[in-house]
Structures are given as C-alpha cells and as structure tokens.
Design a protein around this motif. Structure first.
Motif, PDB file in Angstrom:
ATOM      1  N   PRO A  99      37.553  16.862 -29.666  1.00 52.33           N
ATOM      2  CA  PRO A  99      37.949  16.623 -28.274  1.00 52.33           C
ATOM      3  C   PRO A  99      38.236  17.929 -27.528  1.00 52.33           C
ATOM      4  CG  PRO A  99      39.792  16.155 -29.723  1.00 52.33           C
ATOM      5  CD  PRO A  99      38.644  16.527 -30.611  1.00 52.33           C
ATOM      6  N   LEU A 100      37.185  18.666 -27.219  1.00 50.71           N
ATOM      7  CA  LEU A 100      37.343  19.926 -26.497  1.00 50.71           C
ATOM      8  C   LEU A 100      37.127  19.698 -25.003  1.00 50.71           C
ATOM      9  CD1 LEU A 100      35.239  22.151 -28.913  1.00 50.71           C
ATOM     10  CD2 LEU A 100      37.715  22.361 -28.522  1.00 50.71           C
ATOM     11  N   ASP A 101      37.793  20.524 -24.203  1.00 54.67           N
ATOM     12  CA  ASP A 101      37.661  20.424 -22.756  1.00 54.67           C
ATOM     13  C   ASP A 101      37.028  21.670 -22.169  1.00 54.67           C
ATOM     14  OD1 ASP A 101      39.487  17.932 -22.179  1.00 54.67           O
ATOM     15  OD2 ASP A 101      40.542  19.185 -23.645  1.00 54.67           O
ATOM     16  N   GLU A 102      37.172  22.770 -22.897  1.00 50.53           N
ATOM     17  CA  GLU A 102      36.830  24.066 -22.337  1.00 50.53           C
ATOM     18  C   GLU A 102      36.209  24.949 -23.409  1.00 50.53           C
ATOM     19  OE1 GLU A 102      39.894  27.247 -20.923  1.00 50.53           O
ATOM     20  OE2 GLU A 102      40.150  25.458 -19.675  1.00 50.53           O
ATOM     21  N   LEU A 103      35.296  25.777 -22.982  1.00 46.01           N
ATOM     22  CA  LEU A 103      34.652  26.701 -23.903  1.00 46.01           C
ATOM     23  C   LEU A 103      34.764  28.101 -23.291  1.00 46.01           C
ATOM     24  CD1 LEU A 103      31.396  25.504 -25.464  1.00 46.01           C
ATOM     25  CD2 LEU A 103      31.786  27.898 -25.064  1.00 46.01           C
ATOM     26  N   LYS A 104      35.323  29.039 -24.049  1.00 46.63           N
ATOM     27  CA  LYS A 104      35.499  30.387 -23.512  1.00 46.63           C
ATOM     28  C   LYS A 104      34.483  31.331 -24.149  1.00 46.63           C
ATOM     29  CE  LYS A 104      39.615  31.720 -22.249  1.00 46.63           C
ATOM     30  NZ  LYS A 104      41.032  32.189 -22.313  1.00 46.63           N
ATOM     31  N   VAL A 127      24.602  34.135 -23.151  1.00 44.63           N
ATOM     32  CA  VAL A 127      25.536  33.624 -22.136  1.00 44.63           C
ATOM     33  C   VAL A 127      24.889  32.487 -21.350  1.00 44.63           C
ATOM     34  CG1 VAL A 127      26.842  34.202 -20.056  1.00 44.63           C
ATOM     35  CG2 VAL A 127      26.828  35.788 -21.988  1.00 44.63           C
ATOM     36  N   ASP A 128      23.653  32.696 -20.955  1.00 47.73           N
ATOM     37  CA  ASP A 128      22.928  31.687 -20.191  1.00 47.73           C
ATOM     38  C   ASP A 128      22.864  30.363 -20.971  1.00 47.73           C
ATOM     39  OD1 ASP A 128      21.488  30.709 -18.064  1.00 47.73           O
ATOM     40  OD2 ASP A 128      19.549  31.374 -18.871  1.00 47.73           O
ATOM     41  N   THR A 129      22.495  30.466 -22.231  1.00 47.21           N
ATOM     42  CA  THR A 129      22.356  29.281 -23.081  1.00 47.21           C
ATOM     43  C   THR A 129      23.710  28.605 -23.312  1.00 47.21           C
ATOM     44  OG1 THR A 129      20.526  30.377 -24.184  1.00 47.21           O
ATOM     45  CG2 THR A 129      21.468  28.472 -25.298  1.00 47.21           C
ATOM     46  N   THR A 130      24.752  29.416 -23.492  1.00 42.72           N
ATOM     47  CA  THR A 130      26.088  28.861 -23.709  1.00 42.72           C
ATOM     48  C   THR A 130      26.561  28.083 -22.479  1.00 42.72           C
ATOM     49  OG1 THR A 130      26.595  30.720 -25.156  1.00 42.72           O
ATOM     50  CG2 THR A 130      28.457  29.411 -24.392  1.00 42.72           C
ATOM     51  N   ILE A 131      26.281  28.635 -21.310  1.00 46.00           N
ATOM     52  CA  ILE A 131      26.674  27.934 -20.074  1.00 46.00           C
ATOM     53  C   ILE A 131      25.964  26.579 -19.996  1.00 46.00           C
ATOM     54  CG2 ILE A 131      26.591  27.984 -17.536  1.00 46.00           C
ATOM     55  CD1 ILE A 131      26.738  31.103 -17.783  1.00 46.00           C
ATOM     56  N   LEU A 132      24.662  26.580 -20.268  1.00 43.97           N
ATOM     57  CA  LEU A 132      23.887  25.334 -20.205  1.00 43.97           C
ATOM     58  C   LEU A 132      24.419  24.315 -21.214  1.00 43.97           C
ATOM     59  CD1 LEU A 132      20.252  26.735 -19.843  1.00 43.97           C
ATOM     60  CD2 LEU A 132      21.696  25.703 -18.062  1.00 43.97           C
ATOM     61  N   LEU A 133      24.715  24.804 -22.414  1.00 44.45           N
ATOM     62  CA  LEU A 133      25.235  23.936 -23.467  1.00 44.45           C
ATOM     63  C   LEU A 133      26.564  23.311 -23.041  1.00 44.45           C
ATOM     64  CD1 LEU A 133      25.055  23.014 -26.509  1.00 44.45           C
ATOM     65  CD2 LEU A 133      26.442  25.038 -27.021  1.00 44.45           C
ATOM     66  N   ALA A 134      27.472  24.165 -22.556  1.00 43.04           N
ATOM     67  CA  ALA A 134      28.796  23.690 -22.147  1.00 43.04           C
ATOM     68  C   ALA A 134      28.672  22.659 -21.032  1.00 43.04           C
ATOM     69  CB  ALA A 134      29.659  24.861 -21.697  1.00 43.04           C
ATOM     70  N   GLY A 176      29.642  18.583 -20.897  1.00 42.82           N
ATOM     71  CA  GLY A 176      30.748  18.224 -20.022  1.00 42.82           C
ATOM     72  C   GLY A 176      31.976  19.097 -20.209  1.00 42.82           C
ATOM     73  N   LEU A 177      31.787  20.308 -20.729  1.00 39.47           N
ATOM     74  CA  LEU A 177      32.913  21.217 -20.944  1.00 39.47           C
ATOM     75  C   LEU A 177      32.993  22.237 -19.814  1.00 39.47           C
ATOM     76  CD1 LEU A 177      32.245  22.030 -24.714  1.00 39.47           C
ATOM     77  CD2 LEU A 177      33.869  20.368 -23.799  1.00 39.47           C
ATOM     78  N   THR A 178      34.200  22.608 -19.448  1.00 38.33           N
ATOM     79  CA  THR A 178      34.394  23.703 -18.509  1.00 38.33           C
ATOM     80  C   THR A 178      34.100  24.997 -19.247  1.00 38.33           C
ATOM     81  OG1 THR A 178      36.139  22.483 -17.403  1.00 38.33           O
ATOM     82  CG2 THR A 178      36.084  24.852 -17.020  1.00 38.33           C
TER      83      THR A 178
END
Ligand code: C2E
Ligand code: MG
Ligand code: MG
Ligand code: MG
Length: 274
Positions: free
Chosen positions: A196-201, A220-227, A231-233
């Motif tokens: 149950p994660l809400d955010e990815l840093k 970074v680009d891929t991580t943003i798309l994944l997040a 549905g993660l911030t």
C-alpha cells in the motif's frame, strides 16, 4: 579528537565510511548519550508542487556532537541501526513530527502540510511499531492523514507478508507511505503492486546528471511513467537547478525536493528561507 597529535594541524571529523574502528566505537558510545543530552535535532526540508506551492516537509535528523560538531546521518544512522539505538531515536523523531503536525493543524496556513518521516527497517520491524505510532497519534492529536512514513526497498524485501500487514494497519489509520531512494535498492516491481504505497521518491543520484546523462534521463522518465500508471505520486529528490525542474515538469513529475527550494532547516526558519 579533533586535534591531531602533532603541531597545530586540525583534523576534521571524517564523515565518510572510512571512519576507523576506534572512532566508530567512541562515536557509538556518545550516541548512547545523545538523546538524553538533547544533542539531536530535527530539521525540515520543503517539498513543493509544480506551481511552487509547499505541500509538505521531510524531517531529517541532525546530531550536534559537543566535540565533533555536526555529524551526518549518513554516519550515525547506520551505527544506530546496528546497535538498536535507532528504535528510541526513531520514536523521538516520530514524536517531534506528530507534535509539529498537531501544532500546524490549528494554523490554517499550515494545516494542509504533510510531514514525511524516515523509518528505518529495524524500527519498522519492531513488534511495537504499530502500537507506538498509534499511541503517538492519540497522545499528540496529530492528523494521521498528514503523516507520511518513508520506507526503503530493503524493508520491502524482508518478510513481505508481515511488512504488508503492518503497512495495512497503519494505512487504516490514514497514514501514507513513500518508497524512498527508489532505484538504488533491489526492489522487485511486484512489491510496488502488492504494497500500500502512495508515493515514490526518485533518488537524487538519478537527478544529479539528468540533463547530461542519457541513462539517468531514461531511468527517471520510465520511473515517472511507472509511478503515474500505478497511481503513485512521484517526488524527485535532490533538485538543485532550474533546468532539472523544467525537465521534470516536462516529463510529468510534479513534486520536488531539493536545494533549489530550500535546505533542511530548523522549524523556526523553515518558511523564511525562500
Ligand atoms: P533521505 O531520506 O533520502 O533524505 C534526503 C537527503 O538528501 C538528505 O540528506 C538531504 O539533506 C539531502 N538533500 C536534499 N536536497 C538535496 C539537494 O538538492 N542536493 C543534495 N546533494 N542533497 C540534498 P541527509 O539529511 O544527510 O540524510 C541522509 C539520509 O539519512 C536520509 O536520506 C535518510 O535515509 C537518513 N535519515 C535522515 N534522518 C533520518 C531519520 O530521522 N531516521 C532515519 N531512519 N533515517 C534518517
Ligand atoms: Mg527520506
Ligand atoms: Mg531519499
Ligand atoms: Mg537516503
């Protein structure tokens, strides 16, 4: 000691991992006293959105050693994890953060802010962890929905079922979870789905050369798309330059933390620094 044996050469306390065994032992002894002697402090660093509005802060622990001066958490947190001191220290950090949230909840200008607290795997895995957090929330009357617990990939790897259960209990109280330093550990992508994660840093090591290193940019680009698709911030750490901010904004990342917006500071200076 700070003064070297010969002449007037000054030797500064070495904060990197080269720290000698003797120094580690003496530092460890001092750390035992640090809480009681009131040498620990909590500094806060702002997190902002794409419009420049502050959304919250991350609490970052500081140790002012009477002889050595400021000791970096990168040096003393691993020590505290080894000897278990991270448990009372981590409790103190949570207590400070909850008290601050409770204060803010009565001030309309700050009531919407979140506080993110780093939780060590050692602390998180204590059987008392849920009870301690619930107790602190009740005792301080802090709004649980404003508390974000930052965990790392190393935690998620151990006993995933137990970790998940603990997270679910805390989440039922309204507490949110962020996965810190994303990309530096060994997390399997399936954890991102199951927990149950809400955010990815996104770790600062990927942001540093974002503009010149094509691999970092791709990660970074891929991580943003994944997040976003999960549905993660997504929060970018270590943003120091306007150009990095512009790149991130252009690639769909709308939450940032870094020196560009402010350094970690004592609470009383937090909103005067920029
Ligand atoms: P972290 O949680 O990833 O925290 C972010 C680190 O990046 C902080 O280092 C912060 O000062 C630094 N930082 C922020 N913006 C920038 C920037 O623009 N450029 C650069 N170069 N650095 C930036 P800090 O305060 O030295 O903390 C290091 C680590 O120590 C933290 O990494 C966290 O893992 C741990 N830590 C800090 N406080 C606590 C705590 O209360 N409990 C636990 N368990 N760990 C803590
Ligand atoms: Mg953190
Ligand atoms: Mg981090
Ligand atoms: Mg870190």
């Amino acid at each position: 000691q700070a003064k070297a044996a010969g002449g007037n050469t000054l030797r500064f306390f070495n904060v990197d991992m080269q720290t000698s065994v003797l120094e580690r032992a003496s530092l460890e002894g001092d750390l035992h006293q640090a809480l009681a002697r009131d040498e620990l402090a909590l500094h806060y660093q702002v997190q902002v959105d794409h419009q420049g509005a502050t959304t919250g802060v991350e609490a970052l622990l500081r140790w002012y050693h009477p002889q050595r001066g400021w000791v970096s958490p990168g040096t003393f947190i691993p020590l505290a994890e080894e000897n278990g001191l991270i448990v009372p220290i981590g409790y103190w950090v949570l207590q400070c953060a909850c008290e601050q949230l409770a204060k803010w909840s009565h001030q309309p200008a700050y009531a919407g802010l979140t506080i993110s607290v780093n939780v060590s795997s050692v602390q998180f895995q204590q059987p008392e962890f849920v009870r301690d957090v619930e107790g602190l929330l009740a005792q301080t009357q802090a709004p649980p929905g404003r508390l974000v617990l930052e965990v790392t990939e190393s935690l998620l790897m151990r006993e995933p079922t137990r970790v998940r259960n603990t997270m679910l209990k805390l989440r039922a109280q309204g507490i949110r979870f962020a996965l810190d330093d994303f990309g530096t550990g060994y997390s399997s992508l399936s954890y991102l789905k199951r927990l149950p994660l809400d955010e990815l840093k996104i770790d600062q090591s990927f942001i540093r050369e974002l503009l010149t290193d094509k691999t970092d940019a791709a990660i970074v680009d891929t991580t943003i798309l994944l997040a976003v698709s999960l549905g993660l911030t997504v929060v970018a750490e270590g943003v120091e330059k306007k150009e990095q901010l512009d790149w991130l904004k252009g690639h769909g990342c709308y939450r940032y933390q870094g020196y560009l917006f402010g350094r970690p500071t004592p609470i009383e200076y937090l909103f005067e620094t920029y």
